[in-house]
Design a protein around this motif. Sequence first.
Motif, PDB file in Angstrom:
ATOM      1  N   ALA A  96       0.835  -1.196   0.000  1.00 61.83           N
ATOM      2  CA  ALA A  96       0.000   0.000   0.000  1.00 61.83           C
ATOM      3  C   ALA A  96       0.871   1.249   0.000  1.00 61.83           C
ATOM      4  O   ALA A  96       2.039   1.198   0.382  1.00 61.83           O
ATOM      5  CB  ALA A  96      -0.896   0.006   1.239  1.00 61.83           C
ATOM      6  N   ASP A  97       0.300   2.342  -0.409  1.00 60.16           N
ATOM      7  CA  ASP A  97       0.992   3.617  -0.305  1.00 60.16           C
ATOM      8  C   ASP A  97       1.177   3.919   1.179  1.00 60.16           C
ATOM      9  O   ASP A  97       0.245   3.728   1.970  1.00 60.16           O
ATOM     10  CB  ASP A  97       0.144   4.713  -0.957  1.00 60.16           C
ATOM     11  N   PRO A  98       2.353   4.371   1.589  1.00 64.45           N
ATOM     12  CA  PRO A  98       2.586   4.649   3.011  1.00 64.45           C
ATOM     13  C   PRO A  98       1.569   5.624   3.611  1.00 64.45           C
ATOM     14  O   PRO A  98       1.205   5.500   4.778  1.00 64.45           O
ATOM     15  CB  PRO A  98       3.993   5.248   3.034  1.00 64.45           C
ATOM     16  N   SER A  99       1.075   6.547   2.808  1.00 71.10           N
ATOM     17  CA  SER A  99       0.106   7.514   3.340  1.00 71.10           C
ATOM     18  C   SER A  99      -1.223   6.853   3.721  1.00 71.10           C
ATOM     19  O   SER A  99      -1.989   7.407   4.515  1.00 71.10           O
ATOM     20  CB  SER A  99      -0.133   8.643   2.338  1.00 71.10           C
ATOM     21  N   ALA A 100      -1.494   5.654   3.195  1.00 72.36           N
ATOM     22  CA  ALA A 100      -2.731   4.942   3.536  1.00 72.36           C
ATOM     23  C   ALA A 100      -2.767   4.576   5.019  1.00 72.36           C
ATOM     24  O   ALA A 100      -3.840   4.438   5.608  1.00 72.36           O
ATOM     25  CB  ALA A 100      -2.881   3.694   2.689  1.00 72.36           C
ATOM     26  N   LEU A 101      -1.603   4.433   5.637  1.00 75.97           N
ATOM     27  CA  LEU A 101      -1.554   4.073   7.059  1.00 75.97           C
ATOM     28  C   LEU A 101      -2.139   5.168   7.934  1.00 75.97           C
ATOM     29  O   LEU A 101      -2.654   4.898   9.021  1.00 75.97           O
ATOM     30  CB  LEU A 101      -0.118   3.778   7.479  1.00 75.97           C
ATOM     31  N   TYR A 102      -2.074   6.405   7.461  1.00 71.05           N
ATOM     32  CA  TYR A 102      -2.587   7.522   8.253  1.00 71.05           C
ATOM     33  C   TYR A 102      -4.111   7.570   8.266  1.00 71.05           C
ATOM     34  O   TYR A 102      -4.704   8.359   8.977  1.00 71.05           O
ATOM     35  CB  TYR A 102      -1.992   8.841   7.757  1.00 71.05           C
ATOM     36  N   ARG A 103      -4.727   6.712   7.519  1.00 67.98           N
ATOM     37  CA  ARG A 103      -6.182   6.563   7.606  1.00 67.98           C
ATOM     38  C   ARG A 103      -6.549   5.794   8.877  1.00 67.98           C
ATOM     39  O   ARG A 103      -7.639   5.924   9.403  1.00 67.98           O
ATOM     40  CB  ARG A 103      -6.683   5.823   6.364  1.00 67.98           C
ATOM     41  N   TYR A 104      -5.611   5.006   9.363  1.00 65.56           N
ATOM     42  CA  TYR A 104      -5.836   4.167  10.534  1.00 65.56           C
ATOM     43  C   TYR A 104      -5.171   4.718  11.796  1.00 65.56           C
ATOM     44  O   TYR A 104      -5.624   4.425  12.895  1.00 65.56           O
ATOM     45  CB  TYR A 104      -5.307   2.750  10.254  1.00 65.56           C
ATOM     46  N   PHE A 105      -4.091   5.464  11.632  1.00 63.36           N
ATOM     47  CA  PHE A 105      -3.336   6.002  12.765  1.00 63.36           C
ATOM     48  C   PHE A 105      -3.045   7.478  12.531  1.00 63.36           C
ATOM     49  O   PHE A 105      -2.677   7.865  11.419  1.00 63.36           O
ATOM     50  CB  PHE A 105      -2.022   5.228  12.949  1.00 63.36           C
ATOM     51  N   ARG A 106      -3.193   8.263  13.575  1.00 60.31           N
ATOM     52  CA  ARG A 106      -2.998   9.717  13.488  1.00 60.31           C
ATOM     53  C   ARG A 106      -1.584  10.053  13.024  1.00 60.31           C
ATOM     54  O   ARG A 106      -1.385  10.939  12.205  1.00 60.31           O
ATOM     55  CB  ARG A 106      -3.276  10.344  14.857  1.00 60.31           C
ATOM     56  N   ASP A 107      -0.594   9.366  13.567  1.00 62.43           N
ATOM     57  CA  ASP A 107       0.807   9.597  13.219  1.00 62.43           C
ATOM     58  C   ASP A 107       1.607   8.365  13.616  1.00 62.43           C
ATOM     59  O   ASP A 107       1.045   7.373  14.086  1.00 62.43           O
ATOM     60  CB  ASP A 107       1.350  10.860  13.909  1.00 62.43           C
ATOM     61  N   THR A 108       2.920   8.406  13.424  1.00 65.91           N
ATOM     62  CA  THR A 108       3.729   7.231  13.736  1.00 65.91           C
ATOM     63  C   THR A 108       3.731   6.928  15.229  1.00 65.91           C
ATOM     64  O   THR A 108       3.815   5.760  15.617  1.00 65.91           O
ATOM     65  CB  THR A 108       5.180   7.397  13.233  1.00 65.91           C
ATOM     66  N   ASP A 109       3.630   7.954  16.067  1.00 67.84           N
ATOM     67  CA  ASP A 109       3.548   7.703  17.509  1.00 67.84           C
ATOM     68  C   ASP A 109       2.298   6.895  17.846  1.00 67.84           C
ATOM     69  O   ASP A 109       2.337   5.993  18.680  1.00 67.84           O
ATOM     70  CB  ASP A 109       3.543   9.011  18.302  1.00 67.84           C
ATOM     71  N   ASP A 110       1.206   7.200  17.200  1.00 68.82           N
ATOM     72  CA  ASP A 110      -0.044   6.472  17.411  1.00 68.82           C
ATOM     73  C   ASP A 110       0.109   5.014  16.975  1.00 68.82           C
ATOM     74  O   ASP A 110      -0.369   4.096  17.657  1.00 68.82           O
ATOM     75  CB  ASP A 110      -1.160   7.158  16.627  1.00 68.82           C
ATOM     76  N   LEU A 111       0.794   4.793  15.877  1.00 71.31           N
ATOM     77  CA  LEU A 111       1.066   3.428  15.416  1.00 71.31           C
ATOM     78  C   LEU A 111       1.937   2.692  16.429  1.00 71.31           C
ATOM     79  O   LEU A 111       1.651   1.544  16.791  1.00 71.31           O
ATOM     80  CB  LEU A 111       1.754   3.451  14.053  1.00 71.31           C
ATOM     81  N   LEU A 112       2.981   3.345  16.918  1.00 76.83           N
ATOM     82  CA  LEU A 112       3.866   2.713  17.902  1.00 76.83           C
ATOM     83  C   LEU A 112       3.135   2.413  19.204  1.00 76.83           C
ATOM     84  O   LEU A 112       3.401   1.395  19.850  1.00 76.83           O
ATOM     85  CB  LEU A 112       5.092   3.582  18.145  1.00 76.83           C
ATOM     86  N   LEU A 113       2.205   3.262  19.600  1.00 69.13           N
ATOM     87  CA  LEU A 113       1.391   2.982  20.793  1.00 69.13           C
ATOM     88  C   LEU A 113       0.535   1.733  20.569  1.00 69.13           C
ATOM     89  O   LEU A 113       0.377   0.919  21.484  1.00 69.13           O
ATOM     90  CB  LEU A 113       0.502   4.172  21.134  1.00 69.13           C
ATOM     91  N   ALA A 114      -0.014   1.586  19.382  1.00 65.96           N
ATOM     92  CA  ALA A 114      -0.819   0.395  19.075  1.00 65.96           C
ATOM     93  C   ALA A 114       0.054  -0.861  19.107  1.00 65.96           C
ATOM     94  O   ALA A 114      -0.375  -1.909  19.602  1.00 65.96           O
ATOM     95  CB  ALA A 114      -1.487   0.551  17.715  1.00 65.96           C
ATOM     96  N   VAL A 115       1.281  -0.763  18.613  1.00 61.61           N
ATOM     97  CA  VAL A 115       2.211  -1.893  18.657  1.00 61.61           C
ATOM     98  C   VAL A 115       2.539  -2.225  20.109  1.00 61.61           C
ATOM     99  O   VAL A 115       2.519  -3.400  20.508  1.00 61.61           O
ATOM    100  CB  VAL A 115       3.490  -1.579  17.843  1.00 61.61           C
ATOM    101  N   ALA A 116       2.824  -1.210  20.915  1.00 59.05           N
ATOM    102  CA  ALA A 116       3.123  -1.436  22.338  1.00 59.05           C
ATOM    103  C   ALA A 116       1.917  -2.045  23.054  1.00 59.05           C
ATOM    104  O   ALA A 116       2.076  -2.968  23.862  1.00 59.05           O
ATOM    105  CB  ALA A 116       3.527  -0.128  23.001  1.00 59.05           C
ATOM    106  N   ASP A 117       0.721  -1.548  22.761  1.00 60.90           N
ATOM    107  CA  ASP A 117      -0.494  -2.116  23.363  1.00 60.90           C
ATOM    108  C   ASP A 117      -0.614  -3.602  23.035  1.00 60.90           C
ATOM    109  O   ASP A 117      -0.974  -4.406  23.894  1.00 60.90           O
ATOM    110  CB  ASP A 117      -1.744  -1.394  22.857  1.00 60.90           C
ATOM    111  N   GLU A 118      -0.329  -3.965  21.802  1.00 63.16           N
ATOM    112  CA  GLU A 118      -0.412  -5.367  21.399  1.00 63.16           C
ATOM    113  C   GLU A 118       0.607  -6.210  22.153  1.00 63.16           C
ATOM    114  O   GLU A 118       0.291  -7.300  22.632  1.00 63.16           O
ATOM    115  CB  GLU A 118      -0.202  -5.497  19.885  1.00 63.16           C
ATOM    116  N   LEU A 119       1.835  -5.722  22.270  1.00 65.11           N
ATOM    117  CA  LEU A 119       2.869  -6.474  22.979  1.00 65.11           C
ATOM    118  C   LEU A 119       2.528  -6.635  24.459  1.00 65.11           C
ATOM    119  O   LEU A 119       2.692  -7.724  25.022  1.00 65.11           O
ATOM    120  CB  LEU A 119       4.226  -5.788  22.822  1.00 65.11           C
ATOM    121  N   ILE A 120       2.032  -5.582  25.077  1.00 65.39           N
ATOM    122  CA  ILE A 120       1.638  -5.658  26.486  1.00 65.39           C
ATOM    123  C   ILE A 120       0.470  -6.632  26.642  1.00 65.39           C
ATOM    124  O   ILE A 120       0.453  -7.463  27.554  1.00 65.39           O
ATOM    125  CB  ILE A 120       1.273  -4.261  27.029  1.00 65.39           C
TER     126      ILE A 120
END
Length: 102
Positions: free
Chosen positions: A55-79
Amino acid sequence: MSERVVPEEGRRRRRPTKQGTVLSERLIVDTALRLIGEHGAGALTVRRLGASLGADPSALYRYFRDTDDLLLAVADELIGRTLRRFRPTGAWRADLRTLGLI
């Protein structure tokens, strides 16, 4: 998790990516975790993640506000994964050691 930019029903991709994948928050987080496992956390970029998803990298911003938001989701999953496997023994110090907190 933080409030999303686009409500969940509006985030659903109407058409598949170049690789035939329909994006979702779950798929993005799982792919990010796979990339971290394969290449290390320092190698995780929106560009690389987008390429892995086809996918185009900008498509990810439809799901996450920014990269910090994505990293928080990754951390939430790991926890979450850690806590789902954790079974307290009643010995609080041993439990903290098991979780890597002491």
